[in-house]
Design a protein around this motif. Structure first.
Motif, PDB file in Angstrom:
ATOM      1  N   LYS A   1       1.172  -1.297   0.462  1.00 21.78           N
ATOM      2  CA  LYS A   1      -0.113  -0.190   0.248  1.00 21.78           C
ATOM      3  C   LYS A   1       0.676   0.779  -0.190  1.00 21.78           C
ATOM      4  O   LYS A   1       1.581   1.437   0.593  1.00 21.78           O
ATOM      5  CB  LYS A   1      -0.731  -0.103   1.123  1.00 21.78           C
ATOM      6  N   PHE A   2       0.422   1.931  -1.181  1.00 19.77           N
ATOM      7  CA  PHE A   2       1.657   3.518  -0.847  1.00 19.77           C
ATOM      8  C   PHE A   2       0.546   4.649  -0.432  1.00 19.77           C
ATOM      9  O   PHE A   2      -0.205   4.931  -0.369  1.00 19.77           O
ATOM     10  CB  PHE A   2       1.870   3.489  -3.042  1.00 19.77           C
ATOM     11  N   ALA A   3       1.201   5.328  -0.391  1.00 20.94           N
ATOM     12  CA  ALA A   3       1.057   7.112   0.366  1.00 20.94           C
ATOM     13  C   ALA A   3       0.019   7.651  -0.624  1.00 20.94           C
ATOM     14  O   ALA A   3      -0.667   8.133  -0.381  1.00 20.94           O
ATOM     15  CB  ALA A   3       2.246   7.643   0.237  1.00 20.94           C
ATOM     16  N   ASP A   4      -0.228   7.587  -2.301  1.00 16.44           N
ATOM     17  CA  ASP A   4      -0.982   7.935  -3.225  1.00 16.44           C
ATOM     18  C   ASP A   4      -2.043   7.396  -3.276  1.00 16.44           C
ATOM     19  O   ASP A   4      -3.154   7.535  -3.832  1.00 16.44           O
ATOM     20  CB  ASP A   4       0.157   7.625  -4.030  1.00 16.44           C
ATOM     21  N   GLY A   5      -2.682   6.481  -1.977  1.00 11.66           N
ATOM     22  CA  GLY A   5      -3.888   5.547  -1.979  1.00 11.66           C
ATOM     23  C   GLY A   5      -4.138   3.807  -2.498  1.00 11.66           C
ATOM     24  O   GLY A   5      -4.525   3.558  -2.979  1.00 11.66           O
ATOM     25  N   THR A   6      -2.716   4.339  -3.934  1.00 11.54           N
ATOM     26  CA  THR A   6      -2.554   2.602  -4.844  1.00 11.54           C
ATOM     27  C   THR A   6      -2.068   1.711  -4.320  1.00 11.54           C
ATOM     28  O   THR A   6      -1.746   1.942  -2.753  1.00 11.54           O
ATOM     29  CB  THR A   6      -2.076   3.304  -6.087  1.00 11.54           C
ATOM     30  N   GLU A   7      -2.752   0.076  -4.005  1.00 10.94           N
ATOM     31  CA  GLU A   7      -2.269  -0.839  -4.232  1.00 10.94           C
ATOM     32  C   GLU A   7      -1.197  -1.163  -5.225  1.00 10.94           C
ATOM     33  O   GLU A   7      -1.933  -1.558  -6.261  1.00 10.94           O
ATOM     34  CB  GLU A   7      -2.839  -1.643  -3.324  1.00 10.94           C
ATOM     35  N   ASP A   8      -0.300  -2.588  -4.841  1.00  7.80           N
ATOM     36  CA  ASP A   8       0.106  -3.558  -5.974  1.00  7.80           C
ATOM     37  C   ASP A   8       0.444  -4.868  -5.556  1.00  7.80           C
ATOM     38  O   ASP A   8       0.409  -4.985  -4.044  1.00  7.80           O
ATOM     39  CB  ASP A   8       1.104  -3.310  -6.977  1.00  7.80           C
ATOM     40  N   GLU A   9       0.559  -5.149  -6.085  1.00  8.82           N
ATOM     41  CA  GLU A   9       1.071  -6.792  -5.866  1.00  8.82           C
ATOM     42  C   GLU A   9       1.960  -7.575  -6.092  1.00  8.82           C
ATOM     43  O   GLU A   9       2.512  -7.425  -7.233  1.00  8.82           O
ATOM     44  CB  GLU A   9      -0.978  -7.933  -5.321  1.00  8.82           C
ATOM     45  N   ALA A  10       2.801  -8.602  -4.853  1.00 11.04           N
ATOM     46  CA  ALA A  10       4.121  -9.605  -5.036  1.00 11.04           C
ATOM     47  C   ALA A  10       3.843 -10.689  -4.635  1.00 11.04           C
ATOM     48  O   ALA A  10       3.323 -10.645  -3.832  1.00 11.04           O
ATOM     49  CB  ALA A  10       5.449  -8.628  -5.282  1.00 11.04           C
ATOM     50  N   ASP A  11       4.857 -11.366  -5.037  1.00 13.84           N
ATOM     51  CA  ASP A  11       4.805 -12.646  -4.550  1.00 13.84           C
ATOM     52  C   ASP A  11       6.038 -12.620  -2.947  1.00 13.84           C
ATOM     53  O   ASP A  11       6.432 -12.946  -2.197  1.00 13.84           O
ATOM     54  CB  ASP A  11       5.791 -13.932  -5.716  1.00 13.84           C
ATOM     55  N   VAL A  12       7.500 -11.049  -3.722  1.00 13.90           N
ATOM     56  CA  VAL A  12       8.477 -11.154  -2.608  1.00 13.90           C
ATOM     57  C   VAL A  12       8.244 -10.216  -2.621  1.00 13.90           C
ATOM     58  O   VAL A  12       8.883  -9.358  -3.522  1.00 13.90           O
ATOM     59  CB  VAL A  12       9.414 -12.386  -3.026  1.00 13.90           C
ATOM     60  N   VAL A  13       8.854  -9.200  -1.620  1.00 13.95           N
ATOM     61  CA  VAL A  13       8.706  -7.775  -1.591  1.00 13.95           C
ATOM     62  C   VAL A  13      10.642  -7.702  -0.974  1.00 13.95           C
ATOM     63  O   VAL A  13      11.043  -7.712   0.029  1.00 13.95           O
ATOM     64  CB  VAL A  13       7.870  -7.179  -0.562  1.00 13.95           C
ATOM     65  N   LEU A  14      11.499  -7.190  -1.666  1.00 19.56           N
ATOM     66  CA  LEU A  14      13.101  -6.788  -1.279  1.00 19.56           C
ATOM     67  C   LEU A  14      12.798  -5.006  -0.672  1.00 19.56           C
ATOM     68  O   LEU A  14      12.862  -4.205  -1.704  1.00 19.56           O
ATOM     69  CB  LEU A  14      13.598  -7.577  -1.702  1.00 19.56           C
ATOM     70  N   GLY A  15      12.870  -4.564   0.654  1.00 21.94           N
ATOM     71  CA  GLY A  15      12.749  -3.360   0.885  1.00 21.94           C
ATOM     72  C   GLY A  15      14.737  -2.786   0.935  1.00 21.94           C
ATOM     73  O   GLY A  15      15.098  -3.390   1.383  1.00 21.94           O
ATOM     74  N   CYS A  16      14.737  -1.637  -0.642  1.00 21.01           N
ATOM     75  CA  CYS A  16      16.117  -1.584  -0.736  1.00 21.01           C
ATOM     76  C   CYS A  16      15.705   0.090  -0.633  1.00 21.01           C
ATOM     77  O   CYS A  16      16.488   0.623  -1.105  1.00 21.01           O
ATOM     78  CB  CYS A  16      16.777  -1.826  -2.490  1.00 21.01           C
ATOM     79  N   ASP A  17      15.333   0.102   0.578  1.00 24.99           N
ATOM     80  CA  ASP A  17      14.683   1.658   0.242  1.00 24.99           C
ATOM     81  C   ASP A  17      15.725   2.375   1.652  1.00 24.99           C
ATOM     82  O   ASP A  17      15.134   3.205   2.897  1.00 24.99           O
ATOM     83  CB  ASP A  17      13.241   1.658   1.004  1.00 24.99           C
ATOM     84  N   GLY A  18      16.391   2.270   1.679  1.00 20.25           N
ATOM     85  CA  GLY A  18      17.078   2.788   2.052  1.00 20.25           C
ATOM     86  C   GLY A  18      17.689   3.255   3.588  1.00 20.25           C
ATOM     87  O   GLY A  18      16.873   2.206   4.753  1.00 20.25           O
ATOM     88  N   ILE A  19      18.527   3.749   4.209  1.00 20.50           N
ATOM     89  CA  ILE A  19      18.951   4.103   6.086  1.00 20.50           C
ATOM     90  C   ILE A  19      17.714   4.352   6.852  1.00 20.50           C
ATOM     91  O   ILE A  19      17.496   3.474   7.846  1.00 20.50           O
ATOM     92  CB  ILE A  19      19.496   4.605   6.039  1.00 20.50           C
ATOM     93  N   LYS A  20      16.690   4.411   6.244  1.00 15.33           N
ATOM     94  CA  LYS A  20      15.537   4.982   7.236  1.00 15.33           C
ATOM     95  C   LYS A  20      14.587   4.381   6.469  1.00 15.33           C
ATOM     96  O   LYS A  20      13.406   3.986   6.685  1.00 15.33           O
ATOM     97  CB  LYS A  20      15.023   6.575   6.911  1.00 15.33           C
ATOM     98  N   SER A  21      14.867   3.002   6.071  1.00 13.32           N
ATOM     99  CA  SER A  21      13.867   1.904   5.464  1.00 13.32           C
ATOM    100  C   SER A  21      12.256   1.755   5.916  1.00 13.32           C
ATOM    101  O   SER A  21      12.310   1.311   7.514  1.00 13.32           O
ATOM    102  CB  SER A  21      13.998   0.293   5.413  1.00 13.32           C
ATOM    103  N   GLN A  22      11.490   1.610   5.434  1.00 14.36           N
ATOM    104  CA  GLN A  22      10.402   1.475   5.748  1.00 14.36           C
ATOM    105  C   GLN A  22       9.987  -0.024   6.506  1.00 14.36           C
ATOM    106  O   GLN A  22       9.447  -0.572   7.082  1.00 14.36           O
ATOM    107  CB  GLN A  22       9.289   1.756   5.226  1.00 14.36           C
ATOM    108  N   VAL A  23      10.619  -0.707   5.081  1.00 12.42           N
ATOM    109  CA  VAL A  23      10.080  -2.157   5.192  1.00 12.42           C
ATOM    110  C   VAL A  23      11.172  -2.470   6.610  1.00 12.42           C
ATOM    111  O   VAL A  23      10.452  -3.426   6.884  1.00 12.42           O
ATOM    112  CB  VAL A  23      10.822  -2.500   3.562  1.00 12.42           C
ATOM    113  N   ARG A  24      11.941  -2.310   6.374  1.00 14.98           N
ATOM    114  CA  ARG A  24      12.706  -2.332   7.905  1.00 14.98           C
ATOM    115  C   ARG A  24      11.967  -2.077   9.073  1.00 14.98           C
ATOM    116  O   ARG A  24      11.513  -2.856   9.842  1.00 14.98           O
ATOM    117  CB  ARG A  24      14.050  -1.852   7.909  1.00 14.98           C
ATOM    118  N   GLN A  25      11.229  -1.250   9.066  1.00 15.94           N
ATOM    119  CA  GLN A  25      10.387  -1.257  10.378  1.00 15.94           C
ATOM    120  C   GLN A  25       8.897  -1.999  10.470  1.00 15.94           C
ATOM    121  O   GLN A  25       8.690  -2.649  11.241  1.00 15.94           O
ATOM    122  CB  GLN A  25       9.734   0.649  10.489  1.00 15.94           C
TER     123      GLN A  25
END
Ligand SMILES: Cc1cc2nc3c(=O)[nH]c(=O)nc-3n(C[C@H](O)[C@H](O)[C@H](O)COP(=O)(O)OP(=O)(O)OC[C@H]3O[C@@H](n4cnc5c(N)ncnc54)[C@H](O)[C@@H]3O)c2cc1C
Length: 442
Positions: free
Chosen positions: A161-185
């Motif tokens: 789920k994204f901040a702009d209200g949209t969604e998308d789907e996957a089988d595996v999600v890999l967070g490469c979202d940097g030092i302040k990672s949301q995926v890590r949280q």
């Protein structure tokens, strides 16, 4: 051999060096992949980034195009006699009292660290521009700030789920979202100590100086080749970028104070402020700082060293790059370790035994076992070596022999790895994990 396209979909969150190299490697291994980037376009901030031999080997392993991109934009030491020099280390504080620094500069070299590739620097934006060419445009979705991930019960798909209200789907999600990672949280929980990085009590002024001016200031040898100017509580590194037209400088200062503006990791500073922080240093350092712009960007050095992440995955959600092991930059190896992560993840996801959602979880278990110890060692080692450069490290102090030994030993651990072997080892772990999963489901 014709490879069979995988029938699972990978979502990569974040399009920095980790996310882009991963997307390139997966795409060229016939693995369906989409990148979700919060910014409106790919972009890198800051100027230079350099790569050690392990990183360059990992580039070749991931995709030849990544290595070619690097070769195309990389600038090495300018002198032929210094092609294997990583850095000349100088006493930036006591010596070089001459104001016409040309004559003083060379004698300040305390020791030289070498490796098989010497120093090489790329301008981040130029490298990124080349990387982008290696993937089709429709792989990337922009303005997608990931907020949360939930698993759909009916088919196990992961819904992002994204901040702009949209969604998308996957089988595996890999967070490469940097030092302040949301995926890590999302993996460790927002209240876990490793959810947020911590301040290393160092910040860095970053600047670019036209090469001819730098030569006037410190002489041709020090301006044309990578140098580390050491001192008490501060150090400054310099290396040529932009095909030798520009000198990149990063000047670190240690402070007992806190960084007042988290989550922002940069702030506007000034040349005068830098000169105050480096008061008392020798002319090599001072003369170069005087040539920087009046306004300088200041980078807070945060890392994941105080509270290392206890796991790089949860279910089919994983983290890579700075999201997993953000490090201070003193080994110059953080981005290289992002590419090592990519090599391992791409190998595991391409493995022909990996077909189902259960197999994807085994991939992340194997990735975690293969990568966590080494990358968390880097984070600790980088803190230690940064203190060595500033004569603050325990049992090392200002003893140049010990500093040199510490650097050589640690650089060896970083550079002398066999990427093929690392990936083969990860595959053997995967084999064991897949067997566990199969046995458990019988
Ligand atoms: C001063 C300094 C000097 C350095 N020098 C070197 C060096 O010489 N050599 C070296 O190897 N390393 C160096 N490093 C480390 C290196 O820069 C990093 O390790 C590397 O760039 C991290 O890449 P990344 O892709 O993991 O993260 P990032 O580059 O931070 O990329 C993360 C991406 O994710 C996006 N994103 C974030 N949150 C979300 C979200 N919720 N949804 C969607 N997108 C999101 C961001 O917009 C960004 O594009 C240095 C670091 C610093 C600070």
């Amino acid at each position: 051999m014709v490879s069979q396209r995988k029938n699972f979909r990978v979502a990569v969150v974040g399009g920095g060096i980790a996310g882009l190299t991963l997307a390139i490697s997966l795409h060229h291994r016939d693995i369906p992949v989409t990148i979700y980037e919060q910014a409106e376009a790919f972009g890198e901030v800051g100027a230079g980034v350099s790569f050690s031999p392990n990183a360059v080997e990992a580039m070749k392993f991931c995709h030849q195009g990544i290595h070619q991109a690097f070769e195309k934009v990389c600038t090495r030491n300018l002198w032929p006699s210094k092609q294997d020099v990583w850095f000349d280390y100088l006493d930036g504080y006591h010596t070089g009292t001459s104001t016409t620094a040309k004559s003083a500069s060379r004698q300040d070299i305390a020791f030289t660290i070498r490796n098989s590739l010497g120093q090489n620097g790329v301008h981040r934006a130029h490298f990124l521009e080349e990387l982008i060419k290696l993937i089709p445009h429709d792989i990337a979705r922009f303005n997608k700030h990931l907020e949360t991930i939930v698993e759909r019960e009916s088919d196990g798909k992961l819904l992002m789920k994204f901040a702009d209200g949209t969604e998308d789907e996957a089988d595996v999600v890999l967070g490469c979202d940097g030092i302040k990672s949301q995926v890590r949280q999302l993996i460790v929980g927002a209240d876990h100590p490793s959810a947020k990085p911590s301040y290393t009590h160092k910040y860095a002024y970053r600047g670019l100086i036209p090469m001819e001016k730098a030569i006037e200031a410190v002489g041709e040898e020090l301006a044309s080749n990578a140098c580390m100017h050491m001192g008490p509580g501060g150090h400054m590194l310099t290396f040529p970028v932009n095909q030798g037209k520009t000198l990149n400088i990063v000047a670190f200062h240690t402070t007992p104070g806190e960084w007042s503006d988290y989550p922002r990791l940069t702030r506007q500073g000034t040349r005068d402020e830098a000169l105050r922080d480096f008061a008392g240093y020798g002319p090599n350092v001072i003369n170069l700082l005087k040539l920087t712009e009046k306004e300088l960007s200041v980078w807070a050095i945060f890392d994941l060293g105080k509270d290392p992440v206890p796991t790089f995955y949860k279910g089919r959600v994983g983290i890579a790059g700075d999201a997993a092991h953000a490090t201070s930059p003193h080994h110059g190896a953080g981005a290289g370790f992002c590419i090592e992560d990519t090599a391992v993840l791409a190998t595991l996801l391409r493995d022909k035994r990996v077909q189902t959602q259960g197999d994807l979880e085994a991939v992340l278990v194997a990735y975690d076992i293969s990568r966590r110890e080494r990358s968390q060692w880097l984070v600790q080692s980088s803190r230690f070596i940064g203190d060595c450069y500033e004569w603050r490290a325990e049992n090392v102090g200002q003893d140049f022999k010990r500093i040199e030994e510490a650097i050589n030993y640690r650089n060896g651990v970083i550079a002398n790895v066999d990427i093929d072997q690392m990936c083969e080892h990860a595959k053997s772990i995967l084999g064991k994990k897949l067997t566990c999963v199969t046995k458990a489901s019988i």
